[in-house]
Motif scaffolding. Structure first.
Motif: not given
Ligand SMILES: [Zn+2]
Ligand SMILES: [Zn+2]
Length: 798
Positions: A122-129, A178-182, A184-190
């Motif tokens: 479930r954390r595939f490709g997730y930048p804050f695992a 700092p546990i996180a997943c897509p 509930c956790g932080p996200s990225i943008w450009m």
């Protein structure tokens, strides 16, 4: 015979917030033990009942299977009266956790790495695992205790899936703050910066894809990372590298690189085993490597140097980017000229706008700015040059005898500044702050002082600073001492260097003195002159100067650092006089070069002595030699640039019988008995080499080996005096010992003379280590006299 018993096990060290209790729980259950484990103010406490064999097996496994980020310093066991427990459980913390052990940030672990790259997770490709074995720590801490609410993760309430992992002792994420997943956790943008209204791409995978595409096409992308922003571009694209240099106004200083794996780095550098281990360690620093691999990088990466700084991706975000890029990326700190690395979104949007073509943003706030650490393997062991991410703020253990050290604050120096919090017997050296002359760095330094006092709930009883009257850190210490009515101790610069080296080598408080050799650029001396090439008999309570480099004029003060030719001129005048130089060496290019400089003005300055301090500085000697050989003669972009280029050139040469190392001499001051290391014979030999058109590389090598031999000879001379007879340990410190060639040769020579050498490893030899030495010297004086009000206000040298 097996006996059923109950034991109490006390574990000290870095054992909180690193997954220690779940490991204890798992091992205890494995061994069929019952009991409990908890955190308290001293570390981890275990009470357990079981067969003696199982308990001893458990104790062995505690060491061998301890979680990767823990550091066990001490385990004590004590047999109790037999207690009955139903099962093994993780109990509530008692009496507050040990707040002097905030864990440093750690690079992504193998398990999280595998998860992020596995489409089934479930954390595939997730930048804050992250998990208890890896991820952000210090960079997100606002207060202690280290709980999610006291970190910048407070903005992200856990989803049910993360929460159940968090509560499950068997899970790798048990109590991972700092546990996180897509979900509930932080996200990225450009964000693109080339249009007036920034376009925002908020889908994570799309943002990543566009960052990668831009990087491949030669663009400069600002990336918000763990402890601050980086500026990234394709390191194999010479135009992109040049563009980044121009936009950042950064000329000369080398760029750090990031590559996806060791094999990519091996294309450019022949890695030793120690270097590969260091790159892959949880600290994941920038490692300075020889640029000797089959492929070459553009000259613009590290101009004039034969080394290059590489690191591996240390967050999932960096991993996801580098996975898609074949070669290395430039990953230089995202700042505006000499200011500190940018951490906030808004400062990035304004400050980095003209530098980056696009910005890869995320919404996990950075509480503590923390730069990448820089390490080099010297004499087979890691030696820190910049101590920051991954290392700070782990405590430096104080040597035996410092148990009663008072809580104090040491303000450090001016360049490469750090400060040191001494609390509950632990020395917490701050992360690299930068050069305080830069106003915004000084502001940041003050902010961090405040932050540390909050994080560690620190109320110092004593303040410590450098003796330099103009250091901003020392002025600040003075103000604080006055306003808070605290005693202030001023410590001589080179004394603090040696003390820091002693601390990290565990030299006990009451151990016999060592011979300290501190060579660097500049430090304020006891006699009001500038020092920087000192031989000192040192213990924590006293220091005596026995020998020094012969002082030479620094024409124009700090201008002599920026314009190295001034040192060449002053050294030539001191060594043989201008007339003799002009007579014998007028055919040299060096003569023609110097004669074109405003020498009458310089001579007038030297006659009046106005703005011409005398300096016994090894750094300035390096500048003078480098400039004489045509390296950075007109202008050095950063202090020590000439010395670094000189070292790079000297690498392939070894002196021979036909071309021996340059000679130095030792003289004695009649009045004081102080010994001087004199470079006049070295200059004559060097000028003759210049006349013979000897290669610069050879001359540089002859200088390095000559200086190493001169240092050895001085040590031998000192040991021939009554004061030096009993010395058998030499502590080597100061920024000039970052020069690997010089350091390794000095160590080789001293060891051949039967001396043992104390070297820096986890604390930088440069001014980044000063604060630790200051703290130790102040603590030692306090332990001697129990009332700090009785303290003398200066730790000077006699
Ligand atoms: Zn992990
Ligand atoms: Zn979640």
């Amino acid at each position: 015979m097996e006996v059923r018993q109950t034991v109490e096990i006390r574990v000290r060290g870095t054992v909180q917030g690193v997954g220690f209790r779940p490991t204890v729980w798992r091992l205890a259950c494995d061994e069929g033990l019952v009991g409990e484990v908890l955190n308290d103010g001293f570390g981890v406490l275990i009470r357990t009942t079981g067969n003696s064999g199982a308990i001893s097996q458990f104790l062995t496994r505690l060491h061998t299977e301890a979680p990767p980020l823990s550091q066990i310093e001490d385990v004590e066991t004590q047999v109790l009266n037999l207690l009955d427990f139903e099962d093994f459980r993780i109990a509530e913390s008692v009496g507050g956790e040990n707040c002097t052990r905030v864990t440093p940030d750690a690079a992504i672990c193998a398990a999280c790495r595998a998860e992020v790259l596995d489409p089934k997770e479930r954390r595939f490709g997730y930048p804050f695992a992250n998990c208890t074995h890896c991820g952000p720590r210090f960079s997100i801490v606002r207060e202690v205790p280290y709980d999610r609410v006291n970190t910048t993760m407070v903005d992200f309430p856990m989803c049910p899936a993360c929460n159940s992992e968090y509560l499950q002792p068997a899970d790798r994420r048990f109590h991972a703050q700092p546990i996180a997943c897509p979900t509930c956790g932080p996200s990225i943008w450009m964000e693109l910066t080339d249009t007036s209204a920034p376009s925002v791409n908020s889908r994570a995978s799309a943002a990543l894809d566009s960052a990668i595409e831009l990087l491949k096409s030669g663009a400069v992308v600002a990336i918000r990372g763990l402890g601050g922003f980086h500026l990234a571009c394709d390191a194999t694209n010479a135009e992109a590298v040049q563009r980044l240099r121009q936009r950042k106004h950064r000329y000369g200083k080398p760029f750090a690189l990031m590559a996806r794996d060791l094999d990519t780095i091996r294309r450019y550098c022949n890695l030793s085993g120690a270097e590969a281990d260091l790159l892959q360690s949880p600290e994941a620093p920038i490692v300075l490597l020889p640029a000797d691999g089959p492929e070459k990088l553009p000259e613009g990466i590290a101009p004039g140097l034969n080394t290059v700084g590489f690191m591996l991706p240390y967050t999932p975000l960096h991993l996801l980017i580098t996975q898609q890029i074949d070669g290395p990326l430039v990953m230089t700190s995202g700042n505006i000229s000499d200011e500190p690395q940018v951490t906030s979104l808004d400062t990035a949007r304004t400050g980095l706008r003209g530098i980056a073509d696009a910005m890869l943003m995320h919404d996990r706030e950075i509480a503590n700015r923390i730069d990448d650490s820089v390490v080099r393997i010297v004499a087979g062991k890691p030696s820190l040059i910049r101590r920051a991410r991954g290392y700070a703020p782990s405590a430096v253990p104080l040597p035996p005898g410092f148990e009663g050290a008072p809580d104090l604050l040491a303000f450090g120096g001016e360049l490469k500044a750090t400060f040191c919090v001494l609390k509950d017997g632990a020395a917490i050296l701050s992360q690299h702050q930068g050069d305080l002359e830069e106003m915004s760095t000084f502001e940041d330094y003050q902010k961090n002082l405040h932050l540390y006092s909050k994080i560690y709930d620190h109320r110092p009883r004593l303040l410590v600073a450098d003796m330099h009257p103009e250091y901003l850190s020392a002025k600040l210490a003075k103000q604080q001492a006055e306003s808070e009515k605290l005693p202030l101790l001023e410590v001589q610069h080179h004394y603090a260097h040696i003390a820091s080296c002693m601390v990290e080598n565990g030299v006990a408080l009451d151990a016999p003195p060592v011979l300290g050799i501190a060579i660097d650029g500049l430090g304020f001396g006891d006699d009001g002159t500038i020092w920087g090439g000192e031989f000192l008999i040192t213990d924590y309570r006293s220091c005596r100067r026995l020998a020094t480099f012969k002082p030479v004029a620094m024409v124009g003060g700090v201008q002599a650092i920026r314009e190295p030719w001034r040192n060449t001129y002053a050294h030539l005048v001191a060594a043989l006089g201008w007339n003799q130089f002009a007579e014998k060496f007028s055919e040299l290019e060096l003569y023609r070069y110097l004669i074109a400089k405003p020498l009458p003005t310089i001579n007038r300055m030297m006659e009046t002595g106005l703005n011409v301090p005398l300096a016994s500085s090894c750094g300035r000697l390096f500048d003078a030699v480098a400039a004489a050989l045509g390296l950075c003669a007109d202008r050095a972009i950063f202090e020590g640039q000439g010395a670094m280029e000189l070292e790079a050139l000297a690498e392939p040469w070894r002196p021979s019988v036909a071309e021996p190392a340059y000679p130095f001499t030792i003289t004695e001051q009649a009045s004081s008995g102080l010994l001087y290391l004199e470079s006049s014979p070295m200059w004559l030999a060097l000028l003759e080499d210049l006349s013979r058109r000897t290669s610069v590389a050879r001359m540089s090598a002859r200088f390095h080996y000559g200086l190493a031999r001169a240092i050895r000879d001085m040590v031998a001379r000192i040991r021939g005096t009554s004061a030096g007879r009993s010395l058998n340990q030499v502590a080597l410190s100061g920024g000039c010992f970052q020069n690997r060639l010089l350091l390794e040769e000095v160590v080789r020579l001293l060891e051949a003379d039967g001396l043992s050498c104390l070297l820096h490893a986890k604390v930088p030899p440069n001014d980044g280590g000063l604060a630790l030495g200051q703290a130790a010297i102040a603590a030692a004086r306090h332990i001697e006299r129990s009332n700090p009000a009785d303290l003398p206000s200066s730790a000077s040298i006699n």
